[in-house]
Design a protein around this motif. Structure first.
Motif, PDB file in Angstrom:
ATOM      1  N   PRO A   1      14.201  -9.952   5.641  1.00 41.63           N
ATOM      2  CA  PRO A   1      12.870  -9.922   5.023  1.00 41.63           C
ATOM      3  C   PRO A   1      11.732  -9.810   6.027  1.00 41.63           C
ATOM      4  O   PRO A   1      10.600  -9.490   5.656  1.00 41.63           O
ATOM      5  CB  PRO A   1      12.803 -11.241   4.247  1.00 41.63           C
ATOM      6  N   ASP A   2      12.027 -10.056   7.325  1.00 42.61           N
ATOM      7  CA  ASP A   2      11.015  -9.923   8.363  1.00 42.61           C
ATOM      8  C   ASP A   2      10.848  -8.490   8.841  1.00 42.61           C
ATOM      9  O   ASP A   2       9.888  -8.182   9.561  1.00 42.61           O
ATOM     10  CB  ASP A   2      11.398 -10.795   9.560  1.00 42.61           C
ATOM     11  N   ALA A   3      11.769  -7.606   8.487  1.00 47.69           N
ATOM     12  CA  ALA A   3      11.741  -6.236   8.991  1.00 47.69           C
ATOM     13  C   ALA A   3      10.730  -5.386   8.222  1.00 47.69           C
ATOM     14  O   ALA A   3      10.536  -5.563   7.009  1.00 47.69           O
ATOM     15  CB  ALA A   3      13.125  -5.608   8.878  1.00 47.69           C
ATOM     16  N   ALA A   4      10.120  -4.459   8.932  1.00 46.43           N
ATOM     17  CA  ALA A   4       9.243  -3.463   8.302  1.00 46.43           C
ATOM     18  C   ALA A   4      10.110  -2.258   7.955  1.00 46.43           C
ATOM     19  O   ALA A   4      10.637  -1.592   8.842  1.00 46.43           O
ATOM     20  CB  ALA A   4       8.122  -3.069   9.245  1.00 46.43           C
ATOM     21  N   VAL A   5      10.272  -1.997   6.670  1.00 45.17           N
ATOM     22  CA  VAL A   5      11.191  -0.957   6.205  1.00 45.17           C
ATOM     23  C   VAL A   5      10.406   0.143   5.503  1.00 45.17           C
ATOM     24  O   VAL A   5       9.589  -0.123   4.613  1.00 45.17           O
ATOM     25  CB  VAL A   5      12.259  -1.539   5.252  1.00 45.17           C
ATOM     26  N   LEU A   6      10.658   1.379   5.914  1.00 46.89           N
ATOM     27  CA  LEU A   6      10.066   2.556   5.272  1.00 46.89           C
ATOM     28  C   LEU A   6      11.190   3.366   4.638  1.00 46.89           C
ATOM     29  O   LEU A   6      12.243   3.574   5.253  1.00 46.89           O
ATOM     30  CB  LEU A   6       9.335   3.408   6.307  1.00 46.89           C
ATOM     31  N   ALA A   7      10.980   3.821   3.410  1.00 49.78           N
ATOM     32  CA  ALA A   7      11.956   4.657   2.714  1.00 49.78           C
ATOM     33  C   ALA A   7      11.291   5.973   2.343  1.00 49.78           C
ATOM     34  O   ALA A   7      10.199   5.986   1.763  1.00 49.78           O
ATOM     35  CB  ALA A   7      12.464   3.958   1.458  1.00 49.78           C
TER      36      ALA A   7
END
Length: 283
Positions: free
Chosen positions: A133-139
């Protein structure tokens, strides 16, 4: 006035089992009844609720014609959650969970930046975000309709750190760099006869096939990786069982190091990964 009693739920299953897979029949009956699998077991000999036999029969007929269960129910399980799926998205497969596991193992301990290229229903991006949940995720995805499904799945799972961008492969990234680039791109040959059989007939061709040898998308992803990977960042791509050697060659040609192919639970080549070199110091 005498009316015919509604058939028992288990009688509906027995009748359907002669036309479709028994496991598929159970999923479809649960969906038609708006109930869980455990409810079906507990009430197997009960008369089917009003409207269920008709809804179930319509679903069985569509499944017998080849339509995937996931599209009929609108749901497919992946990782430890359920995803909404539509004919605009590829149906997530269990083997893609290997890609998620490998990506998670290569994320930095803090401030991780991840992009899922061609996200479809959002399976890879959302699984990573759920575990980190700490990660910055782009889809990203080239399909507006697929992105709408992925966004809705993120909202349903309350994964607010996942962002979405429309465009083909690296086009929406605008020079951004990531610790992990992950993708399950199309990798089937355009002329592969399997595209005209079974569930694949109903899935979006753009998410399945990619050129004469099936590698056009992977070529683009490999070629652009170094421009979007942080130093020592990882590219991970799922591919076909006979494509491991070819994908490794594409990764090496693109300048990636530590290139290797991981196998799935059936000992088939499934995911190739490679790493960006260390950043060069200025002369």
């Amino acid at each position: 006035m005498i009316t015919n009693p509604s058939p028992a739920l288990d009688a509906l299953l027995r009748d359907a089992a002669g036309r479709i897979d028994a496991i598929d029949a159970r999923w479809l009956l649960a969906h038609a009844a708006g109930r869980s699998q455990s409810w079906l077991y507990a009430h197997a000999r009960d008369p089917a609720p009003d409207g269920v036999p008709e809804r179930f029969e319509a679903l069985v007929a569509r499944r017998a014609a080849g339509e995937p269960v996931a599209y009929l129910t609108g749901v497919r399980g992946f990782w430890d959650f359920d995803l909404a799926v539509t004919p605009a998205t590829l149906i997530p497969r269990p083997e893609t969970e290997l890609l998620v596991e490998l990506a998670l193992a290569r994320l930095p301990a803090a401030d991780a930046r991840v992009v899922d290229l061609g996200t479809g229903s959002g399976a890879i991006a959302l699984a990573i975000a759920r575990e980190r949940p700490d990660a910055a995720v782009l889809a990203t995805d080239a399909s507006v309709d697929a992105l709408a499904v992925a966004r809705a799945n993120a909202q349903a799972l309350e994964l607010t750190q996942v962002r979405f961008a429309h465009g083909d492969w690296y086009a929406p990234l605008a020079g951004a760099r990531f610790d992990v680039i992950a993708s399950n791109p199309p990798y089937i040959e355009d002329a592969d006869p399997h595209l005209a059989r079974g569930d694949l007939r109903f899935e979006p061709t753009s998410a399945l096939s990619s050129g004469a040898d099936g590698l056009d998308a992977i070529r683009s992803i490999a070629a652009g990786a170094l421009a979007h990977l942080a130093p020592r960042g990882w590219l991970l791509v799922e591919h076909g069982l006979a494509q491991g050697a070819a994908v490794r060659a594409l990764f090496e040609r693109a300048g990636l190091v530590e290139v290797a192919t991981e196998r799935d639970l059936e000992a088939r080549d499934r995911v190739t990964l490679g790493r960006a070199p260390e950043a060069r110091k200025a002369d």
